[in-house]
Design a protein around this motif. Structure first.
Motif, PDB file in Angstrom:
ATOM      1  N   GLY A   1      -2.135  15.980  -2.929  1.00 13.74           N
ATOM      2  CA  GLY A   1      -1.227  16.409  -1.854  1.00 13.74           C
ATOM      3  C   GLY A   1      -1.016  15.340  -0.689  1.00 13.74           C
ATOM      4  O   GLY A   1      -0.075  15.465  -0.012  1.00 13.74           O
ATOM      5  N   ARG A   2      -1.608  14.227  -0.602  1.00 18.75           N
ATOM      6  CA  ARG A   2      -1.648  13.249   0.266  1.00 18.75           C
ATOM      7  C   ARG A   2      -0.866  11.945  -0.069  1.00 18.75           C
ATOM      8  O   ARG A   2      -0.550  11.819  -1.547  1.00 18.75           O
ATOM      9  CB  ARG A   2      -3.026  12.797   0.872  1.00 18.75           C
ATOM     10  N   ASN A   3      -0.439  11.018   0.567  1.00 21.88           N
ATOM     11  CA  ASN A   3       0.161   9.951   0.156  1.00 21.88           C
ATOM     12  C   ASN A   3       1.516  10.132  -0.847  1.00 21.88           C
ATOM     13  O   ASN A   3       1.498   9.534  -1.504  1.00 21.88           O
ATOM     14  CB  ASN A   3      -0.710   8.922  -0.358  1.00 21.88           C
ATOM     15  N   VAL A   4       2.331  11.024  -0.056  1.00 20.37           N
ATOM     16  CA  VAL A   4       3.515  11.258  -0.848  1.00 20.37           C
ATOM     17  C   VAL A   4       4.582  10.254  -0.766  1.00 20.37           C
ATOM     18  O   VAL A   4       4.517   9.457   0.032  1.00 20.37           O
ATOM     19  CB  VAL A   4       4.146  12.762  -0.379  1.00 20.37           C
ATOM     20  N   GLY A   5       5.464  10.164  -1.885  1.00 18.44           N
ATOM     21  CA  GLY A   5       6.399   9.256  -1.741  1.00 18.44           C
ATOM     22  C   GLY A   5       7.964   9.669  -1.847  1.00 18.44           C
ATOM     23  O   GLY A   5       8.126  10.738  -2.652  1.00 18.44           O
ATOM     24  N   TYR A   6       8.734   8.903  -1.279  1.00 16.42           N
ATOM     25  CA  TYR A   6      10.295   9.424  -1.344  1.00 16.42           C
ATOM     26  C   TYR A   6      11.063   8.308  -1.688  1.00 16.42           C
ATOM     27  O   TYR A   6      10.821   7.331  -1.250  1.00 16.42           O
ATOM     28  CB  TYR A   6      10.563  10.181   0.279  1.00 16.42           C
ATOM     29  N   ALA A   7      12.014   8.478  -2.179  1.00 18.89           N
ATOM     30  CA  ALA A   7      13.162   7.547  -2.323  1.00 18.89           C
ATOM     31  C   ALA A   7      13.879   7.481  -0.971  1.00 18.89           C
ATOM     32  O   ALA A   7      13.820   8.501  -0.009  1.00 18.89           O
ATOM     33  CB  ALA A   7      14.471   8.133  -3.134  1.00 18.89           C
ATOM     34  N   GLU A   8      14.240   6.286  -0.629  1.00 19.92           N
ATOM     35  CA  GLU A   8      14.817   6.139   0.485  1.00 19.92           C
ATOM     36  C   GLU A   8      16.057   6.776   1.087  1.00 19.92           C
ATOM     37  O   GLU A   8      16.141   7.276   2.215  1.00 19.92           O
ATOM     38  CB  GLU A   8      15.465   4.516   0.657  1.00 19.92           C
ATOM     39  N   SER A   9      16.903   7.463   0.127  1.00 22.71           N
ATOM     40  CA  SER A   9      18.117   8.215   0.475  1.00 22.71           C
ATOM     41  C   SER A   9      17.640   9.527   0.840  1.00 22.71           C
ATOM     42  O   SER A   9      18.457  10.061   1.334  1.00 22.71           O
ATOM     43  CB  SER A   9      19.016   8.263  -0.819  1.00 22.71           C
ATOM     44  N   VAL A  10      16.414  10.012   0.692  1.00 24.35           N
ATOM     45  CA  VAL A  10      15.839  11.514   0.939  1.00 24.35           C
ATOM     46  C   VAL A  10      14.910  11.345   2.167  1.00 24.35           C
ATOM     47  O   VAL A  10      14.698  12.402   2.578  1.00 24.35           O
ATOM     48  CB  VAL A  10      15.540  12.343  -0.063  1.00 24.35           C
ATOM     49  N   LYS A  11      14.335  10.238   2.534  1.00 22.00           N
ATOM     50  CA  LYS A  11      13.439  10.425   3.575  1.00 22.00           C
ATOM     51  C   LYS A  11      13.939  10.903   4.752  1.00 22.00           C
ATOM     52  O   LYS A  11      15.155  10.691   5.416  1.00 22.00           O
ATOM     53  CB  LYS A  11      12.996   8.859   3.817  1.00 22.00           C
ATOM     54  N   GLY A  12      12.954  11.768   5.367  1.00 21.31           N
ATOM     55  CA  GLY A  12      13.374  12.370   6.671  1.00 21.31           C
ATOM     56  C   GLY A  12      14.132  13.749   6.418  1.00 21.31           C
ATOM     57  O   GLY A  12      14.335  14.461   7.430  1.00 21.31           O
ATOM     58  N   ARG A  13      14.585  13.873   5.302  1.00 16.57           N
ATOM     59  CA  ARG A  13      15.360  15.271   4.877  1.00 16.57           C
ATOM     60  C   ARG A  13      14.618  16.055   3.834  1.00 16.57           C
ATOM     61  O   ARG A  13      14.628  17.143   4.043  1.00 16.57           O
ATOM     62  CB  ARG A  13      16.765  14.818   4.402  1.00 16.57           C
ATOM     63  N   PHE A  14      14.063  15.426   2.885  1.00 19.20           N
ATOM     64  CA  PHE A  14      13.264  16.177   1.880  1.00 19.20           C
ATOM     65  C   PHE A  14      11.823  16.120   2.146  1.00 19.20           C
ATOM     66  O   PHE A  14      11.131  15.243   2.755  1.00 19.20           O
ATOM     67  CB  PHE A  14      13.505  15.659   0.746  1.00 19.20           C
ATOM     68  N   THR A  15      11.026  17.192   1.682  1.00 16.83           N
ATOM     69  CA  THR A  15       9.772  17.228   1.820  1.00 16.83           C
ATOM     70  C   THR A  15       8.815  17.971   0.601  1.00 16.83           C
ATOM     71  O   THR A  15       9.521  18.931   0.226  1.00 16.83           O
ATOM     72  CB  THR A  15       9.141  18.361   2.910  1.00 16.83           C
ATOM     73  N   ILE A  16       8.187  17.097  -0.080  1.00 12.15           N
ATOM     74  CA  ILE A  16       7.525  17.508  -1.229  1.00 12.15           C
ATOM     75  C   ILE A  16       6.010  18.082  -0.785  1.00 12.15           C
ATOM     76  O   ILE A  16       5.291  17.500   0.044  1.00 12.15           O
ATOM     77  CB  ILE A  16       7.449  16.307  -2.287  1.00 12.15           C
ATOM     78  N   SER A  17       5.647  19.100  -1.355  1.00 12.06           N
ATOM     79  CA  SER A  17       4.275  19.748  -1.197  1.00 12.06           C
ATOM     80  C   SER A  17       3.873  20.535  -2.396  1.00 12.06           C
ATOM     81  O   SER A  17       4.650  20.653  -3.355  1.00 12.06           O
ATOM     82  CB  SER A  17       4.224  20.415   0.049  1.00 12.06           C
ATOM     83  N   ARG A  18       2.681  20.491  -2.280  1.00 12.51           N
ATOM     84  CA  ARG A  18       2.162  21.328  -3.545  1.00 12.51           C
ATOM     85  C   ARG A  18       0.682  22.451  -3.276  1.00 12.51           C
ATOM     86  O   ARG A  18       0.448  22.195  -2.207  1.00 12.51           O
ATOM     87  CB  ARG A  18       1.382  20.192  -4.556  1.00 12.51           C
ATOM     88  N   ASP A  19       0.775  23.218  -3.971  1.00 10.94           N
ATOM     89  CA  ASP A  19      -0.156  24.472  -3.590  1.00 10.94           C
ATOM     90  C   ASP A  19      -1.082  24.409  -4.996  1.00 10.94           C
ATOM     91  O   ASP A  19      -0.453  24.971  -6.139  1.00 10.94           O
ATOM     92  CB  ASP A  19       0.377  25.717  -3.623  1.00 10.94           C
ATOM     93  N   ASN A  20      -2.090  23.733  -5.382  1.00 12.30           N
ATOM     94  CA  ASN A  20      -2.879  23.845  -6.551  1.00 12.30           C
ATOM     95  C   ASN A  20      -3.434  24.937  -6.858  1.00 12.30           C
ATOM     96  O   ASN A  20      -3.492  25.122  -8.173  1.00 12.30           O
ATOM     97  CB  ASN A  20      -3.745  22.930  -6.340  1.00 12.30           C
ATOM     98  N   ASP A  21      -3.587  26.112  -6.072  1.00  8.31           N
ATOM     99  CA  ASP A  21      -3.971  27.412  -6.283  1.00  8.31           C
ATOM    100  C   ASP A  21      -2.952  27.802  -6.814  1.00  8.31           C
ATOM    101  O   ASP A  21      -3.225  28.836  -7.769  1.00  8.31           O
ATOM    102  CB  ASP A  21      -4.616  28.015  -5.097  1.00  8.31           C
ATOM    103  N   LYS A  22      -1.770  27.919  -6.662  1.00  8.90           N
ATOM    104  CA  LYS A  22      -0.538  28.537  -7.326  1.00  8.90           C
ATOM    105  C   LYS A  22       0.184  27.657  -8.586  1.00  8.90           C
ATOM    106  O   LYS A  22       1.196  28.299  -9.084  1.00  8.90           O
ATOM    107  CB  LYS A  22       0.504  28.768  -6.163  1.00  8.90           C
ATOM    108  N   ASN A  23      -0.530  26.408  -8.597  1.00  9.13           N
ATOM    109  CA  ASN A  23       0.127  25.699  -9.678  1.00  9.13           C
ATOM    110  C   ASN A  23       1.605  25.348  -9.428  1.00  9.13           C
ATOM    111  O   ASN A  23       2.486  25.492 -10.629  1.00  9.13           O
ATOM    112  CB  ASN A  23      -0.238  26.093 -11.264  1.00  9.13           C
ATOM    113  N   THR A  24       1.885  25.234  -8.248  1.00  4.94           N
ATOM    114  CA  THR A  24       3.601  25.037  -7.950  1.00  4.94           C
ATOM    115  C   THR A  24       3.573  23.930  -6.943  1.00  4.94           C
ATOM    116  O   THR A  24       2.558  23.647  -6.053  1.00  4.94           O
ATOM    117  CB  THR A  24       3.941  26.184  -7.401  1.00  4.94           C
TER     118      THR A  24
END
Length: 118
Positions: free
Chosen positions: A55-78
């Motif tokens: 869940g660390r060291n996420v990466g984004y396309a330049e076009s979405v940086k600052g607007r999109f956030t990716i996250s994960r919940d491994n307990d929920k497999n989502t």
């Protein structure tokens, strides 16, 4: 056996927000990186974001940086993709992919449509 199912797409006005979900089953979720891609008519499929198993060291396309956030919940497999300040150019089919470990294939979902109106 492996299933990757996206949800949360829809129609939203420019400047609005939307949260996509990627539910994964049939695989050891916690050992795979998960990525989002998008594709709109007439354009090549493009990378949007990726998140490692930790869940660390996420990466984004330049076009979405600052607007999109990716996250994960491994307990929920989502994995989630929160999209804020949406723009018309964000309109696309968004697909989630479970990135295969060495020697293993990737697994793709069917995608979910995001349409941003002005």
């Amino acid at each position: 056996q492996v299933q990757v199912v996206e949800s949360g797409g829809g129609l939203v006005q420019a400047g609005g927000s939307l949260r996509l979900s990627c539910a994964v089953s049939g695989i050891t979720f916690g050992v795979n990186a998960i990525s989002w891609y998008r594709q709109s008519p007439g354009k090549q499929r493009e990378f949007v974001a990726t998140i490692p198993p930790s869940g660390r060291n996420v990466g984004y396309a330049e076009s979405v940086k600052g607007r999109f956030t990716i996250s994960r919940d491994n307990d929920k497999n989502t994995v989630y993709l929160e999209m804020n300040n949406l723009k018309r150019e964000d309109t696309a089919v968004y697909s989630c992919v479970v990135v295969g470990t060495t020697g293993r294939p990737d697994f793709w979902g069917q995608g979910t449509q995001v349409t941003v109106s002005s």
